[in-house]
Scaffold this motif. Structure first.
Motif, PDB file in Angstrom:
ATOM      1  N   ARG A   5       0.814  -1.207   0.000  1.00 30.77           N
ATOM      2  CA  ARG A   5       0.000   0.000   0.000  1.00 30.77           C
ATOM      3  C   ARG A   5       0.854   1.266   0.000  1.00 30.77           C
ATOM      4  N   ASP A  44      -0.237   4.966  -8.206  1.00 30.72           N
ATOM      5  CA  ASP A  44      -1.581   4.583  -8.619  1.00 30.72           C
ATOM      6  C   ASP A  44      -2.084   5.412  -9.803  1.00 30.72           C
ATOM      7  N   ASP A  45      -1.630   6.665  -9.854  1.00 31.53           N
ATOM      8  CA  ASP A  45      -2.164   7.534 -10.913  1.00 31.53           C
ATOM      9  C   ASP A  45      -1.276   7.525 -12.153  1.00 31.53           C
ATOM     10  N   ARG A 193       0.429  -3.468  -8.590  1.00 33.05           N
ATOM     11  CA  ARG A 193       0.848  -3.146  -7.221  1.00 33.05           C
ATOM     12  C   ARG A 193       2.182  -3.821  -6.913  1.00 33.05           C
TER      13      ARG A 193
ATOM     14  N   ARG C  55     -13.221   3.667 -15.145  1.00 35.89           N
ATOM     15  CA  ARG C  55     -13.181   2.290 -15.645  1.00 35.89           C
ATOM     16  C   ARG C  55     -12.208   2.198 -16.818  1.00 35.89           C
ATOM     17  N   ILE C  63      -4.403   2.591 -14.238  1.00 36.88           N
ATOM     18  CA  ILE C  63      -4.470   3.645 -13.215  1.00 36.88           C
ATOM     19  C   ILE C  63      -5.470   3.211 -12.152  1.00 36.88           C
ATOM     20  N   ARG C  64      -4.985   3.067 -10.942  1.00 35.17           N
ATOM     21  CA  ARG C  64      -5.834   2.479  -9.902  1.00 35.17           C
ATOM     22  C   ARG C  64      -6.026   3.428  -8.732  1.00 35.17           C
ATOM     23  N   THR C  65      -6.294   4.679  -9.051  1.00 29.75           N
ATOM     24  CA  THR C  65      -6.580   5.642  -7.990  1.00 29.75           C
ATOM     25  C   THR C  65      -7.895   5.272  -7.331  1.00 29.75           C
ATOM     26  N   PRO C  66      -7.951   5.357  -5.994  1.00 24.45           N
ATOM     27  CA  PRO C  66      -9.149   4.853  -5.330  1.00 24.45           C
ATOM     28  C   PRO C  66     -10.332   5.808  -5.336  1.00 24.45           C
ATOM     29  N   VAL C  71     -14.790  -0.421  -6.413  1.00 25.17           N
ATOM     30  CA  VAL C  71     -14.493  -1.263  -5.255  1.00 25.17           C
ATOM     31  C   VAL C  71     -14.591  -0.441  -3.970  1.00 25.17           C
ATOM     32  N   GLU C  72     -14.056   0.784  -4.043  1.00 28.66           N
ATOM     33  CA  GLU C  72     -14.113   1.652  -2.862  1.00 28.66           C
ATOM     34  C   GLU C  72     -15.553   2.059  -2.558  1.00 28.66           C
ATOM     35  N   ASN C 125      -9.928  -2.401   4.437  1.00 31.65           N
ATOM     36  CA  ASN C 125     -10.295  -1.435   3.414  1.00 31.65           C
ATOM     37  C   ASN C 125     -11.174  -0.334   3.959  1.00 31.65           C
ATOM     38  N   VAL C 139      -7.852  13.500  -9.825  1.00 30.91           N
ATOM     39  CA  VAL C 139      -7.031  12.327 -10.120  1.00 30.91           C
ATOM     40  C   VAL C 139      -5.689  12.392  -9.385  1.00 30.91           C
ATOM     41  N   MET C 140      -5.100  13.581  -9.377  1.00 25.07           N
ATOM     42  CA  MET C 140      -3.728  13.680  -8.929  1.00 25.07           C
ATOM     43  C   MET C 140      -3.556  13.976  -7.435  1.00 25.07           C
ATOM     44  N   ARG C 143      -4.486  11.398  -1.265  1.00 26.57           N
ATOM     45  CA  ARG C 143      -3.691  10.298  -0.738  1.00 26.57           C
ATOM     46  C   ARG C 143      -4.600   9.368   0.033  1.00 26.57           C
ATOM     47  N   ALA C 155      -5.333  -4.219  -0.249  1.00 28.98           N
ATOM     48  CA  ALA C 155      -6.696  -3.888  -0.661  1.00 28.98           C
ATOM     49  C   ALA C 155      -6.983  -4.074  -2.144  1.00 28.98           C
ATOM     50  N   ASP C 156      -5.969  -4.079  -2.942  1.00 24.45           N
ATOM     51  CA  ASP C 156      -6.186  -4.206  -4.390  1.00 24.45           C
ATOM     52  C   ASP C 156      -7.361  -3.422  -4.901  1.00 24.45           C
TER      53      ASP C 156
END
Lengths: 250, 398, 156
Positions: A5, A44-45, A193, C55, C63-66, C71-72, C125, C139-140, C143, C155-156
């Motif tokens: 993480r 992540d971004d 990840r 998506r 890009i996996r920003t939460p 999922v979040e 999570n 997006v940017m 945290r 958490a993937d």
């Protein structure tokens, strides 16, 4: 696990990442995988880039016929437990037992999506749902898959499955559903990840240690190094698809 | 001559007409219910599986699409090659082409894993895919034939008939090539990796379309006085005979080419000798009953027995085409992929085995339903617009 | 996609002109934490666009920003039954379904996506608090701070 993480705050520029990857690759030869993760940690971004090409090397000499560790790990990771209907149940990775018709020589290997550079499944997909990510991972975008199964017809490796029934209890990181086509994602949720695919992890811990995962483009990395130093082959080399999955001692 | 031709709608009150329509509507409803069940339950209720991913619905869909393209034969003979004996039937030829195509497309779409996402197929395109091209070729075909029909119906556009006919003629060859290309360009599979499939499909479409036209014009003919006369039917049937001869030649060439290459011996042995149902369907269905028999009938039968001979030959040719597509589409998938030449392969995923496929009831119903839909459309549309020639009024007018 | 935006709009118009317009607005179950990733009215209006945008970024670019991750959404808004087990978010009266039933808009998410958090990692999570700025792109500039309690599973 909790380290996954962690974020590096600054986006590393590609050159610096390459440099670090090289250093980490050497460290990894010594057995420490944690450094490689730290160095390569993708924000992540940050979008994936074609500077990387993920791939696998599978040494069939270390793969034994009875061992199913990679397959079980994949099924658990993605909840591919099927309905007890062998003809329609999906298999993202499977064990093949080969016998040479002339010499009788036996070998065993896992077969999965070969993550081709020129994937026939991507060529034939009418909507572009079947696509190749910049880092070489071939995926199905299930949002635009209409379930025509042309990609299943086109794949030379029988690597794709069609979801024949409604599903429930999917994993949050591995969406899959009725009426769409699916195949090995190279555990993209893990790779993004900085973790290794579930099959490789299982092969290291419970199997023969036959699988190596890494970056084909990273000349100082474990995978590219192993491929440079030892002979390897691609399945159906005649099609010239430049697969991301390579085999040794085939 | 064309200017003096008169056309009429079908005004029959015959019981057999209404019963035929009702029967066809029942088949359409059954096909719809089958498709609905496939959509709700998923494809596991069909015979299709991860080995044979395209099944009976695709055989029917390709059959109807090829027949649609070939049904334009009569129109092309009339408008392009100026054979005026065919011209009274050009309208029906165009109508049949559209209806058969719609029937085939419906089957294809309803078999999709996500038929609800048709809009996705229309908005996201990958132009390297023949399938994506086919979406345009199929919808464009309907458009082009509609324009052609318009030039036939609208007297002020009579000067454009030939141009529209030429466009339709070219379009249908491209369409059939596109349909053949779906299989022809699959490098993965032993039986498909051959562009020879394209001419094989083109000629098959000419056979199927001519057969469909003979059948539908004779069926319609029982409900009014002006069915195609014996001379025309004989001409059409013999034309079909020429197409069958050509097809037998092309299929022979296809197999002989394969037989020359050692790497294809396995799949050829499977198709021609040891493939069980596929071998039987090839020799008995495609070659003998659907090929040689109708060929003998159309060329050897006497003129006096012709209307019936033409009908029987057309039905046999359709059956032959069905067998050919079944062998090509399903047999081609049943033969296992050759990933490791010279090695025997075994796995839990049926590698190295001949795939099992048993067509299920929903697939039969869906396929037959699509055929029935094409017939229903023809039966109803000939009542609405004057598609059929009115020889009697043409004669009195002359 | 324009069409996707049109559907709820049309549904809204239909809801307004039909007798059902007098029906009570659904009461949404509250999510965890203090606030959602965007103001409520913005989420109501635009969540489908946020998800659509995210998506494509996630599937195609990794890009996996939460912030706008489905999922979040599920992790935060999922409810538990009396035995403490999760109730799928697409079950009747649950967070997603209650509003979509009211608006008569069909969802096409949960044929594939998990309707509940993965059981092992769920608690970790949901304990993570998402802090975000007012940045429009969203997006940017945020945290995720994992909260150490509860094991901190991936958490993937």
């Amino acid at each position: 696990m909790p380290t996954d993480r962690k974020r590096t705050d600054d986006a590393l520029n590609p050159d610096r990442r390459r440099l670090l990857a090289g250093a980490a690759g050497m460290a990894a030869m010594g057995g420490g995988f944690s450094i490689i993760r730290l160095a390569l940690a993708k924000n992540d971004d940050e979008a994936v880039s074609s500077l990387t090409r993920w791939g696998l090397l599978i040494d069939t000499a270390k793969c034994s016929s009875g061992c199913n560790a990679c397959v079980s790990a994949c099924n658990d990771e993605h909840n591919l437990h099927g309905f007890g209907r062998p003809l329609t149940d999906p298999q993202w990775i499977r064990k093949l037992d080969l016998v040479d018709e002339h010499t009788g020589h036996e070998s065993s290997l896992p077969m999965l999506c070969q993550h081709c550079e020129h994937p026939p499944c991507v060529d034939v997909c009418p909507t572009g749902a079947s696509f190749r990510r910049d880092d070489g991972i071939v995926l199905v975008d299930k949002h635009t898959c209409i379930g025509c199964r042309y990609c299943v017809m086109a794949c030379p490796y029988k690597a794709r499955s069609f979801v024949h029934e409604a599903l429930s209890n999917q994993k949050s990181y591995s969406p899959r559903g009725k009426g769409t086509v699916e195949s090995c994602t190279l555990c993209v949720h893990r790779v993004d990840r900085d973790r290794t695919p579930a099959c490789v992890e299982a092969c290291q811990s419970d199997g023969g240690g036959a699988m190596v995962f890494g970056d084909l483009n990273d000349e100082s990395g474990v995978l590219a190094g192993a491929l440079r130093d030892h002979p390897s082959s691609q399945v159906r080399r005649d099609l010239d698809l430049n697969t991301g999955v390579r085999y040794r001692n085939l | 001559m064309k200017q003096t031709s008169h056309y009429r709608t079908l005004g029959t009150r015959s019981t057999t007409y209404w019963l035929t329509l009702l029967g066809m509507l029942c088949l359409v409803a059954a096909g719809y219910l089958a498709a609905h069940r496939m959509d709700v339950e998923g494809h596991w209720i069909t015979g299709m599986n991860n080995q044979v991913v395209w099944g009976l619905p695709h055989v029917f869909a390709v059959l109807l699409i090829l027949a649609a393209s070939g049904a334009l034969n009569v129109a092309s003979m009339s408008s392009l090659f100026e054979r005026k004996e065919y011209s009274p039937w050009a309208r029906l030829s165009g109508l049949l082409a559209i209806c058969l195509l719609v029937g085939g497309l419906i089957v294809l779409v309803l078999d999709l894993g996500r038929p609800d996402r048709l809009i996705v197929a229309m908005t996201y395109y990958n132009f390297k895919s023949i399938f994506a091209w086919n979406i345009f070729l199929y919808t464009g075909f309907i458009l082009v034939v509609t324009v052609y029909l318009w030039t036939l119906f609208e007297r002020s556009l009579a000067g454009h008939v030939r141009r529209a006919g030429l466009l339709a003629f070219v379009w249908r060859f491209v369409l059939t090539s596109g349909t053949g290309g779906i299989f022809g360009f699959l490098v993965a599979r032993q039986f498909y990796d051959a562009s020879m499939i394209i001419p094989v499909f083109i000629v098959l479409s000419l056979i199927l379309g001519t057969a469909a036209f003979i059948i539908i014009s004779m069926v319609l003919g029982q409900w009014y006085e002006d069915s195609p006369d014996t001379a025309l039917l004989r001409k059409l049937a013999r034309l079909m005979g020429i197409f069958i001869t050509t097809e037998l030649f092309l299929v022979a060439a296809f197999h002989l080419t394969n037989l020359y290459a050692t790497e294809h011996h396995g799949v050829e042995h499977f198709m021609l000798v040891g493939g069980g149902i596929y071998t039987v369907l090839f020799w008995l269905g495609q070659v003998v009953v659907g090929g040689l028999l109708p060929l003998a009938m159309v060329f050897l039968c006497g003129r006096d027995r012709f209307p019936k001979t033409a009908l029987a030959a057309a039905v046999l040719a359709l059956f032959g085409g069905f067998c050919q597509l079944y062998v090509t589409i399903i047999g081609g998938q049943a033969y296992p992929l050759v990933m490791f030449p010279g090695k025997r392969v075994a796995s839990s995923f049926h590698d190295g085995e001949v795939a099992l496929y048993n067509p299920s009831m929903p697939e039969w119903l869906l396929g037959v339903g699509g055929m029935a839909l094409a017939v229903v459309m023809v039966l109803l549309l000939v009542r609405v617009l004057p598609f059929l020639p009115d020889y009697r009024r043409s004669r009195t007018a002359a | 996609m324009g069409l996707d935006r049109l559907v709820p709009f049309v549904a809204l118009i239909l809801a307004l002109v039909s007798p059902a317009a007098s029906a009570d607005l659904p009461e949404l179950p509250r999510g965890k934490g203090d606030a959602c990733v965007a103001p409520t009215d913005e989420m109501r209006r635009d969540h489908m666009d946020f998800l659509l945008h995210q998506r494509d970024l996630t599937v195609h670019d990794g890009i996996r920003t939460p912030r706008f991750s489905l999922v979040e959404c599920v992790d935060c808004h999922v409810q538990r039954n009396s035995e403490g087990g999760f109730i799928p978010v697409d079950a009747p009266e649950q967070f997603c379904e209650i509003c979509h039933t009211y608006a008569s808009v069909k969802m096409d998410c949960f044929g594939c996506h998990a309707t509940m958090p993965d059981s092992a990692s769920a608690d970790a999570n949901t304990a993570a608090s998402v802090v975000h700025t007012d940045d429009v792109l969203g997006v940017m500039s945020y945290r995720v701070t994992p909260v150490p309690e509860g094991g901190g599973t991936d958490a993937d």
